[in-house]
Design a protein around this motif. Sequence first.
Motif, short mmCIF file in Angstrom:
data_model
loop_
_atom_site.label_atom_id
_atom_site.label_comp_id
_atom_site.label_asym_id
_atom_site.label_seq_id
_atom_site.Cartn_x
_atom_site.Cartn_y
_atom_site.Cartn_z
N ARG A 1 1.03 3.46 -10.32
CA ARG A 1 1.87 2.45 -9.67
C ARG A 1 1.78 1.11 -10.40
NH1 ARG A 1 1.91 -1.77 -6.18
NH2 ARG A 1 -0.34 -1.92 -6.25
N GLN B 1 0.84 -1.19 0.00
CA GLN B 1 0.00 0.00 0.00
C GLN B 1 0.89 1.25 0.00
OE1 GLN B 1 -3.37 0.07 -0.14
NE2 GLN B 1 -3.42 -2.18 -0.25
N GLU C 1 -2.59 5.16 -7.86
CA GLU C 1 -2.59 3.70 -7.85
C GLU C 1 -2.51 3.15 -9.28
OE1 GLU C 1 -2.59 -0.22 -6.89
OE2 GLU C 1 -2.15 1.53 -5.64
#
Length: 539
Positions: free
Chosen positions: A197, A174, A194
């Motif tokens: 990522r 996370q 996200e």
Amino acid sequence: MAPLSPVLTDFFASHKNQYYLVTQEPMLCYTILMISSRYHTLPGVGGSSRSFFIHHRLWQHCQHLLLRITLGQEKISKAKTRTIGSIEALLLMSEWHPRALQFPPEADGWDSDFLLTNPDVRDPPSLNEDIPVSSRWREDVVEPTKRFERMSWMVLNSALALAHELGVFDSSAQLPKQDDLVGLDAERYLEYIEVRRQRLPSLLFTSINALSSRIGCTSPVPSDVGISMPETRTSLQSIDRDWLLFMNAWIELMKLTSSVTDTLFPLMNISSSAGSSDTFIPVLERKQVLLASWQQRYLHISDSSFPYTDTLFIEYQHLRILTNSIGMQRIVQRVLQSQTHSSSQRDSVIDFSFVERARQLNITAREYGFIEEVIDGCCQTLDKITLLGGSLHFSPMRILFRTISASIFLMKALALGVRTSKLQEALQILDRAISTLQDSSQDDMHLKSHYAALLQVQVSRLRESLVSSYSGVGNDLPSPNSYGDMSAMNMGDLDVTMNDWLSLPLDPSMAPFGSTEGDFGVRMDGVDLDLDFLWQLPP
């Protein structure tokens, strides 16, 4: 410029989202501005001078931020440097380079060895004021390219280290929570982080492996590692299918590249005896089959609407050139070994035509097909570069490096032997590519302008030398029918005659990768490959 590279999405293209770019991601923000300021001239009075100054100041600040990342330093403020955006910034630095890398380090002017060799009015007059073309090639092309590659290698490895620190390769990891961001826009921004990522593993894999294979270094990301692709279930719809299709294709091509270099390069260095060829050529042909299979599966997507069509096409042609150049290397090695064995019976200068050497060495249609594949792949690459036109100036540097490679491999293949019709076609393609490289007034220090000037000189020499070799082939030479094994080279409709075949005297530097004895760092690109056969051509 962003659509020319797969690193960024269009999230920050919206002015509403640029607030987060400025306040949350300083490294990415400054890198984008630094790159843009080099390629876009400001309007108004003194626009060029102001752009130059702004670019230099931004590059200095980017170096400061890069040092902070390397030394683990971080500000207390919310604008952090150890972020996903910093990894993307480092990837962008490997695609586009600051102008400062075109020059030696600033402190070089104070080195004593430079000062003592600098020409002085008190020195005796030089017999030759002209700088040799080989020296200009090293100063204007080879050394700047090496600086680019060294910087790219270091920043990509820094990006990889930071990616591991942030858990980019761990799907269960996370990212640090940012509780100070509130509101609907903040939720969209955090979801966007996200998405970014998830994109990074494939971007790092392709970027690092492409560079490591080009400069002959071992990749820190093995080709057999599993690369997780982004999930498409997101309300932002930021993972577009075109990007996923492109990355899948590029990853497979990088894995195939590693397979070629890991398998064929060691075999290339084995003695070119008749027995070893029985092992080498079937392996090379299996790689050709795999490459053809990749082409059938992926190059059909390269239509005008696909955003990365040029990248896929050029990368495919480069691997095609590389694979067949290894076969070409074996041919040259066998010719040189044959000449070495009979050196006591002939002059040290090799002045036999390539056709005669082919007859003596029984080069078959299958073997000469490697040279033809290299020529065709190089011509297709340079044709694509010509079609890019003015956009080439804004393209990532890897596109220019592929252009340089294609032109050098093409000149080496032509020098080994070519039909007159194919020679004229190839030289015209080279001329058009030179015009495209020269067609830019935005940056007189861009590497492509320097390379275009040197390439023009070498193509002119190659043209004159091959034409001279053609005029030297007299009608008193034996007819093609008297050349026995020559019939093996009549591929399909190819009807080779002595007056239709041009080549230069064989030189060891005509081998695509030069001498490979004891060389464990074979380079795939032709930027600093051995070019003695060109430098020694008559002016």
